[in-house]
Scaffold this active site. Sequence first.
Site, PDB file in Angstrom:
ATOM      1  N   TYR A   1     -60.224  68.898 -22.244  1.00  0.00           N
ATOM      2  CA  TYR A   1     -59.646  69.487 -21.041  1.00  0.00           C
ATOM      3  C   TYR A   1     -60.146  70.932 -20.959  1.00  0.00           C
ATOM      4  CZ  TYR A   1     -56.497  65.516 -21.854  1.00  0.00           C
ATOM      5  OH  TYR A   1     -55.982  64.268 -22.125  1.00  0.00           O
TER       6      TYR A   1
ATOM      7  N   SER B   1     -56.883  56.794 -29.417  1.00  0.00           N
ATOM      8  CA  SER B   1     -56.830  56.695 -27.957  1.00  0.00           C
ATOM      9  C   SER B   1     -58.069  55.971 -27.453  1.00  0.00           C
ATOM     10  CB  SER B   1     -56.762  58.116 -27.372  1.00  0.00           C
ATOM     11  OG  SER B   1     -56.492  58.085 -25.999  1.00  0.00           O
ATOM     12  N   ASN B   2     -57.924  55.341 -26.299  1.00  0.00           N
ATOM     13  CA  ASN B   2     -59.047  54.648 -25.641  1.00  0.00           C
ATOM     14  C   ASN B   2     -59.696  53.594 -26.534  1.00  0.00           C
ATOM     15  OD1 ASN B   2     -59.132  56.157 -23.027  1.00  0.00           O
ATOM     16  ND2 ASN B   2     -59.315  57.872 -24.434  1.00  0.00           N
TER      17      ASN B   2
ATOM     18  N   PHE C   1     -51.542  58.740 -17.551  1.00  0.00           N
ATOM     19  CA  PHE C   1     -51.458  58.496 -16.103  1.00  0.00           C
ATOM     20  C   PHE C   1     -50.119  57.849 -15.728  1.00  0.00           C
ATOM     21  CE2 PHE C   1     -56.378  57.868 -15.934  1.00  0.00           C
ATOM     22  CZ  PHE C   1     -56.578  59.239 -15.879  1.00  0.00           C
ATOM     23  N   PRO C   2     -48.985  58.329 -16.271  1.00  0.00           N
ATOM     24  CA  PRO C   2     -47.699  57.674 -15.949  1.00  0.00           C
ATOM     25  C   PRO C   2     -47.366  57.705 -14.463  1.00  0.00           C
ATOM     26  CG  PRO C   2     -47.336  59.805 -17.022  1.00  0.00           C
ATOM     27  CD  PRO C   2     -48.790  59.504 -17.155  1.00  0.00           C
ATOM     28  N   LEU C   3     -47.816  58.753 -13.770  1.00  0.00           N
ATOM     29  CA  LEU C   3     -47.517  58.835 -12.331  1.00  0.00           C
ATOM     30  C   LEU C   3     -48.692  58.316 -11.498  1.00  0.00           C
ATOM     31  CD1 LEU C   3     -45.713  62.313 -12.274  1.00  0.00           C
ATOM     32  CD2 LEU C   3     -44.662  60.035 -12.131  1.00  0.00           C
TER      33      LEU C   3
ATOM     34  N   SER D   1     -51.635  59.398 -11.298  1.00  0.00           N
ATOM     35  CA  SER D   1     -52.256  60.582 -10.676  1.00  0.00           C
ATOM     36  C   SER D   1     -51.555  60.993  -9.383  1.00  0.00           C
ATOM     37  CB  SER D   1     -53.752  60.326 -10.419  1.00  0.00           C
ATOM     38  OG  SER D   1     -54.387  59.952 -11.613  1.00  0.00           O
TER      39      SER D   1
ATOM     40  N   LYS E   1     -45.359  60.575  -2.554  1.00  0.00           N
ATOM     41  CA  LYS E   1     -45.798  61.575  -1.569  1.00  0.00           C
ATOM     42  C   LYS E   1     -46.946  61.089  -0.687  1.00  0.00           C
ATOM     43  CE  LYS E   1     -48.604  64.233  -4.892  1.00  0.00           C
ATOM     44  NZ  LYS E   1     -48.699  65.503  -5.602  1.00  0.00           N
TER      45      LYS E   1
HETATM   46  N1  LIG Z   1     -55.956  60.012 -23.889  1.00  0.00           N
HETATM   47  C1  LIG Z   1     -56.666  60.077 -22.800  1.00  0.00           C
HETATM   48  O1  LIG Z   1     -57.846  59.671 -22.753  1.00  0.00           O
HETATM   49  C2  LIG Z   1     -56.047  60.651 -21.555  1.00  0.00           C
HETATM   50  C3  LIG Z   1     -56.648  60.405 -20.290  1.00  0.00           C
HETATM   51  C4  LIG Z   1     -56.026  60.960 -19.170  1.00  0.00           C
HETATM   52  C5  LIG Z   1     -54.877  61.724 -19.294  1.00  0.00           C
HETATM   53  N2  LIG Z   1     -54.341  61.963 -20.530  1.00  0.00           N
HETATM   54  C6  LIG Z   1     -53.113  62.757 -20.699  1.00  0.00           C
HETATM   55  O2  LIG Z   1     -52.132  62.185 -19.882  1.00  0.00           O
HETATM   56  C7  LIG Z   1     -51.522  63.205 -19.071  1.00  0.00           C
HETATM   57  C8  LIG Z   1     -51.030  62.590 -17.803  1.00  0.00           C
HETATM   58  O3  LIG Z   1     -52.106  62.175 -16.975  1.00  0.00           O
HETATM   59  P1  LIG Z   1     -52.417  62.930 -15.602  1.00  0.00           P
HETATM   60  O4  LIG Z   1     -51.779  64.271 -15.664  1.00  0.00           O
HETATM   61  O5  LIG Z   1     -53.881  62.867 -15.362  1.00  0.00           O
HETATM   62  O6  LIG Z   1     -51.761  61.982 -14.522  1.00  0.00           O
HETATM   63  P2  LIG Z   1     -50.249  61.688 -14.083  1.00  0.00           P
HETATM   64  O7  LIG Z   1     -49.293  62.203 -15.070  1.00  0.00           O
HETATM   65  O8  LIG Z   1     -50.208  60.268 -13.702  1.00  0.00           O
HETATM   66  O9  LIG Z   1     -50.152  62.518 -12.727  1.00  0.00           O
HETATM   67  C9  LIG Z   1     -50.014  63.903 -12.773  1.00  0.00           C
HETATM   68  C10 LIG Z   1     -50.281  64.476 -11.393  1.00  0.00           C
HETATM   69  O10 LIG Z   1     -49.303  63.999 -10.442  1.00  0.00           O
HETATM   70  C11 LIG Z   1     -48.914  65.070  -9.579  1.00  0.00           C
HETATM   71  N3  LIG Z   1     -47.477  65.329  -9.851  1.00  0.00           N
HETATM   72  C12 LIG Z   1     -46.877  65.530 -11.063  1.00  0.00           C
HETATM   73  N4  LIG Z   1     -45.558  65.703 -10.923  1.00  0.00           N
HETATM   74  C13 LIG Z   1     -45.306  65.599  -9.615  1.00  0.00           C
HETATM   75  C14 LIG Z   1     -44.120  65.681  -8.840  1.00  0.00           C
HETATM   76  N5  LIG Z   1     -42.927  65.889  -9.402  1.00  0.00           N
HETATM   77  N6  LIG Z   1     -44.214  65.516  -7.493  1.00  0.00           N
HETATM   78  C15 LIG Z   1     -45.402  65.291  -6.901  1.00  0.00           C
HETATM   79  N7  LIG Z   1     -46.571  65.216  -7.567  1.00  0.00           N
HETATM   80  C16 LIG Z   1     -46.519  65.357  -8.920  1.00  0.00           C
HETATM   81  C17 LIG Z   1     -49.800  66.271  -9.932  1.00  0.00           C
HETATM   82  O11 LIG Z   1     -51.024  66.196  -9.197  1.00  0.00           O
HETATM   83  P3  LIG Z   1     -51.169  66.656  -7.668  1.00  0.00           P
HETATM   84  O12 LIG Z   1     -50.221  67.798  -7.427  1.00  0.00           O
HETATM   85  O13 LIG Z   1     -52.620  67.008  -7.533  1.00  0.00           O
HETATM   86  O14 LIG Z   1     -50.824  65.427  -6.868  1.00  0.00           O
HETATM   87  C18 LIG Z   1     -50.115  65.998 -11.391  1.00  0.00           C
HETATM   88  O15 LIG Z   1     -51.282  66.654 -11.805  1.00  0.00           O
HETATM   89  C19 LIG Z   1     -52.661  64.230 -18.905  1.00  0.00           C
HETATM   90  O16 LIG Z   1     -52.193  65.500 -18.485  1.00  0.00           O
HETATM   91  C20 LIG Z   1     -53.259  64.219 -20.273  1.00  0.00           C
HETATM   92  O17 LIG Z   1     -52.515  65.063 -21.138  1.00  0.00           O
HETATM   93  C21 LIG Z   1     -54.906  61.405 -21.652  1.00  0.00           C
END
Ligand SMILES: NC(=O)c1ccc[n+]([C@@H]2O[C@H](COP(=O)([O-])OP(=O)(O)OC[C@H]3O[C@@H](n4cnc5c(N)ncnc54)[C@H](OP(=O)(O)O)[C@@H]3O)[C@@H](O)[C@H]2O)c1
Length: 316
Positions: A58, A156-157, A205-207, A209, A215
């Site tokens: 990152y 991971s992965n 990616f719980p949300l 993205s 929204k």
């Molecule tokens: N191990 C791996 O290979 C791997 C790969 C990917 C990610 N990860 C980890 O997993 C974490 C989670 O994944 P992610 O952050 O990519 O995706 P995510 O948790 O599915 O989605 C996060 C995105 O959703 C939006 N969001 C978050 N809270 C919100 C709310 N309350 N209301 C509205 N929009 C909201 C924001 O983006 P916007 O404001 O732009 O919409 C935020 O950046 C990463 O931060 C990382 O630490 C690990």
Amino acid sequence: MTSVKIGKTNVTTQPLGLGTNAVGGHNLFPNLDDQVGIKIVRQALDDGITMLDTAFAYGMGQSEKLIGQAIQGYDRSKFQIATKGAQRVTANGDVVIDSSPAFLKQCVTDSLERLQTDYLDIFYIHFPDGKTPLNEAVAALNELKQAGKIRAIGVSNLSMDQLREANQDNLVDIDEEQYNLLHRDAEAERFPYLREHQISFVPFFPLASGLLTGKYHAETSFPSDDIRHDNPDFNGERFTTIVNQVEQVEQIARQHHAKVAQIILAWYLKNPDISVVIPGAKHPAQVQSNAQALQIDLSAAEYAEIDQLFSPEKLQ
Ligand SMILES: NC(=O)c1ccc[n+]([C@@H]2O[C@H](COP(=O)([O-])OP(=O)(O)OC[C@H]3O[C@@H](n4cnc5c(N)ncnc54)[C@H](OP(=O)(O)O)[C@@H]3O)[C@@H](O)[C@H]2O)c1
């Protein structure tokens, strides 16, 4: 909410953490502000979120450096840092995956320095290099665990076969893979294996993205330079179906005076196969809002309703 224990270790953490790929992750998202990134981390710690999930990848060290700055003044024993490595930057700037024992040990040394800390609560092999036997990579991390530099061994992965290879000596504590209500493959084979071997699971990616926050609407479109432009979840009939499913979660959200994202996160928190949920955030307000999910206890009927709403056969 009660804390959770990671794998076979004595590491404990709150079940809602913070994903930090948007903290310093300039290679992943446009227009990130490092000062906002620091505020995001501090907001999490101030709201009782204790697991910070980062990675070298990152921002190629920038996320770890910002977290290292953000945690100054906080009691290190009160929060947990999880980071990941396996990306080697070559002399000409290319990035190659290297999960050899020697390189993983170097990754941990470098992460400790960037994070300004003496130990990592979790170190994940971010990706396998396809060459190093995975049990040998894990054995190298076990040496670091014995030396007190890391407290838990993560992977991971990995495919299921790779996970079995990595865990040949039963040393893996935690597995981080893509999983959310739209992508539930892990339920069939991975979850039973992890349960049987006392390995914790962290879904990334719980949300989805942002798609699972409620929204977006069926008319939403994304410009061609936005990564969601080509993501199948955000396109065509599948996108419309998902938007409609998420709209139905709003009824449950209203009952709890909560936001859709909070209900979705509360669903993961109630799922016994999930250890820590790590939603990412672009602003401190999102962190604050997501932290409220810890206060929501879905009834068994609500949990089942969401489970059914997103059942995989509805999303072919
Ligand atoms: N191990 C791996 O290979 C791997 C790969 C990917 C990610 N990860 C980890 O997993 C974490 C989670 O994944 P992610 O952050 O990519 O995706 P995510 O948790 O599915 O989605 C996060 C995105 O959703 C939006 N969001 C978050 N809270 C919100 C709310 N309350 N209301 C509205 N929009 C909201 C924001 O983006 P916007 O404001 O732009 O919409 C935020 O950046 C990463 O931060 C990382 O630490 C690990």
